[in-house]
Design a protein around this motif. Structure first.
Motif, PDB file in Angstrom:
ATOM      1  N   UNK A 195       0.857  -1.184   0.000  1.00 30.52           N
ATOM      2  CA  UNK A 195       0.000   0.000   0.000  1.00 30.52           C
ATOM      3  C   UNK A 195       0.887   1.226   0.000  1.00 30.52           C
ATOM      4  N   UNK A 196       0.547   2.179  -0.854  1.00 29.69           N
ATOM      5  CA  UNK A 196       1.362   3.392  -1.006  1.00 29.69           C
ATOM      6  C   UNK A 196       2.833   3.039  -1.231  1.00 29.69           C
ATOM      7  N   UNK A 197       3.049   2.036  -2.076  1.00 30.88           N
ATOM      8  CA  UNK A 197       4.386   1.582  -2.471  1.00 30.88           C
ATOM      9  C   UNK A 197       5.200   1.001  -1.323  1.00 30.88           C
ATOM     10  N   UNK A 198       4.542   0.630  -0.239  1.00 33.00           N
ATOM     11  CA  UNK A 198       5.221   0.014   0.890  1.00 33.00           C
ATOM     12  C   UNK A 198       4.634  -1.370   1.155  1.00 33.00           C
ATOM     13  N   UNK A 199       5.491  -2.382   1.412  1.00 31.62           N
ATOM     14  CA  UNK A 199       4.961  -3.717   1.712  1.00 31.62           C
ATOM     15  C   UNK A 199       4.197  -3.717   3.032  1.00 31.62           C
ATOM     16  N   UNK A 200       3.158  -4.513   3.095  1.00 34.27           N
ATOM     17  CA  UNK A 200       2.361  -4.627   4.316  1.00 34.27           C
ATOM     18  C   UNK A 200       2.950  -5.739   5.178  1.00 34.27           C
ATOM     19  N   UNK A 201       3.357  -5.385   6.371  1.00 36.04           N
ATOM     20  CA  UNK A 201       3.971  -6.368   7.266  1.00 36.04           C
ATOM     21  C   UNK A 201       2.962  -7.421   7.696  1.00 36.04           C
ATOM     22  N   UNK A 202       3.467  -8.630   7.924  1.00 34.41           N
ATOM     23  CA  UNK A 202       2.629  -9.672   8.503  1.00 34.41           C
ATOM     24  C   UNK A 202       2.604  -9.474  10.016  1.00 34.41           C
ATOM     25  N   UNK A 203       1.492  -9.811  10.622  1.00 37.79           N
ATOM     26  CA  UNK A 203       1.353  -9.697  12.069  1.00 37.79           C
ATOM     27  C   UNK A 203       1.454 -11.088  12.683  1.00 37.79           C
TER      28      UNK A 203
END
Length: 300
Positions: A195-203
């Motif tokens: 999102x917004x060119x940033x990877x979404x971290x796993x929780x």
């Protein structure tokens, strides 16, 4: 001067036949009802009731006045009923913003049913994962997944939670070893949202119960949850996805959950609307419908 004062007390007394019964119906004292009717008689300059120690009856003027009052009350009740009927049902245009995959799969079918049941309701539906300023963009209602970092000026209603699991296709595991700890994911192909060119971290859940963020090496990046699901079903690697999205595939065996002891993180899902905007029937009805769906498990 209030020209309608005492009319409710008069009509109620005339219908029930006594000040005592009228007082009980209106939640007043007998004296208060009697004085209210007395003031009405003084203002009109006529006697509405014949009073005795044992009985209370209408005078001829009182009978005529009761007929006119009842006719007026009927007109007012009909006007109120018409107005209530008009505003009590969803109508007008509802602008709603939804998360892409969750909105399409879980909420859109309910919205379309509501629109079918209430033809006077028009829908403007957008799907996005970005921050939306409801007031600035004229959005009536939004559904958001995740903690609300800034909900000032908004009313939030918790609907349900989204449980996250790490899953993979059996086809992939037949060719690769199953990871036992999250760090081993670095040796595998992973499907990551961005999102917004940033990877979404796993929780991930640690042994002490705390939640930590982990960003696996992203072999594939998708900005859409449905695309991530397609990729994991195609055997492209591991993905962390919500249980509502992959539950049926886990049950059918098309996907397998891995690292379950690190999964199970639950993220809140809320309905939001502007605090300073009147909660119109169209908004209230949709929110109530979503709450009912959540309580019955239809959003999970």
């Amino acid at each position: 001067m209030d020209h309608f004062s005492g009319i409710t007390a008069f009509v109620t007394t005339a219908k029930l036949g006594s000040f005592t019964a009228a007082a009980e119906r209106l939640g007043l004292t007998k004296s208060a009802v009697g004085k209210s009717v007395g003031r009405l008689e003084d203002r009109l300059g006529i006697k509405l009731f014949q009073r005795s120690t044992r009985s209370l009856s209408l005078t001829p003027d009182g009978e005529a006045f009761l007929i006119n009052c009842q006719s007026a009350i009927d007109i007012l009740e009909q006007a109120e009923s018409t107005l209530t009927s008009h505003i009590a049902h969803p109508s007008g245009r509802l602008r709603i913003d939804l998360p892409a995959a969750f909105g399409r799969q879980r909420i859109l079918p309910a919205l379309l049913k509501i629109a079918h049941d209430y033809p006077e309701l028009s829908l403007t539906v957008s799907f996005s994962e970005r921050f939306v300023d409801l007031i600035e963009e004229g959005i009536d209602l939004a559904v958001r997944i995740g903690e609300l970092s800034d909900s000032s000026g908004l009313v939030a209603r918790r609907l349900t939670t989204q449980k996250l699991v790490i899953c993979v296709a059996p086809e992939y595991l037949s060719l690769n070893n199953e990871p036992k700890i999250p760090e081993e994911l670095s040796q595998h192909r992973c499907i990551v949202g961005f999102r917004r060119n940033q990877p979404i971290s796993w929780l991930l859940k640690e042994k002490n119960g705390k939640v930590k963020r982990y960003t696996p090496p992203a072999t594939y990046e998708f900005s859409d949850g449905d695309a991530m699901l397609e990729a994991v079903l195609a055997g492209c690697g591991f993905a962390q996805l919500p249980l509502w999205m992959v539950g049926k595939y886990l049950e059918s065996g098309e996907l397998r959950e891995v690292l379950p002891e690190y999964s199970g993180i639950e993220i809140p899902i809320n309905a939001l609307w502007p605090q300073n905007r009147q909660l119109l029937p169209k908004i209230r009805y949709v929110v109530d419908t979503l709450v009912e769906m959540a309580e019955s498990g239809l959003l999970n």
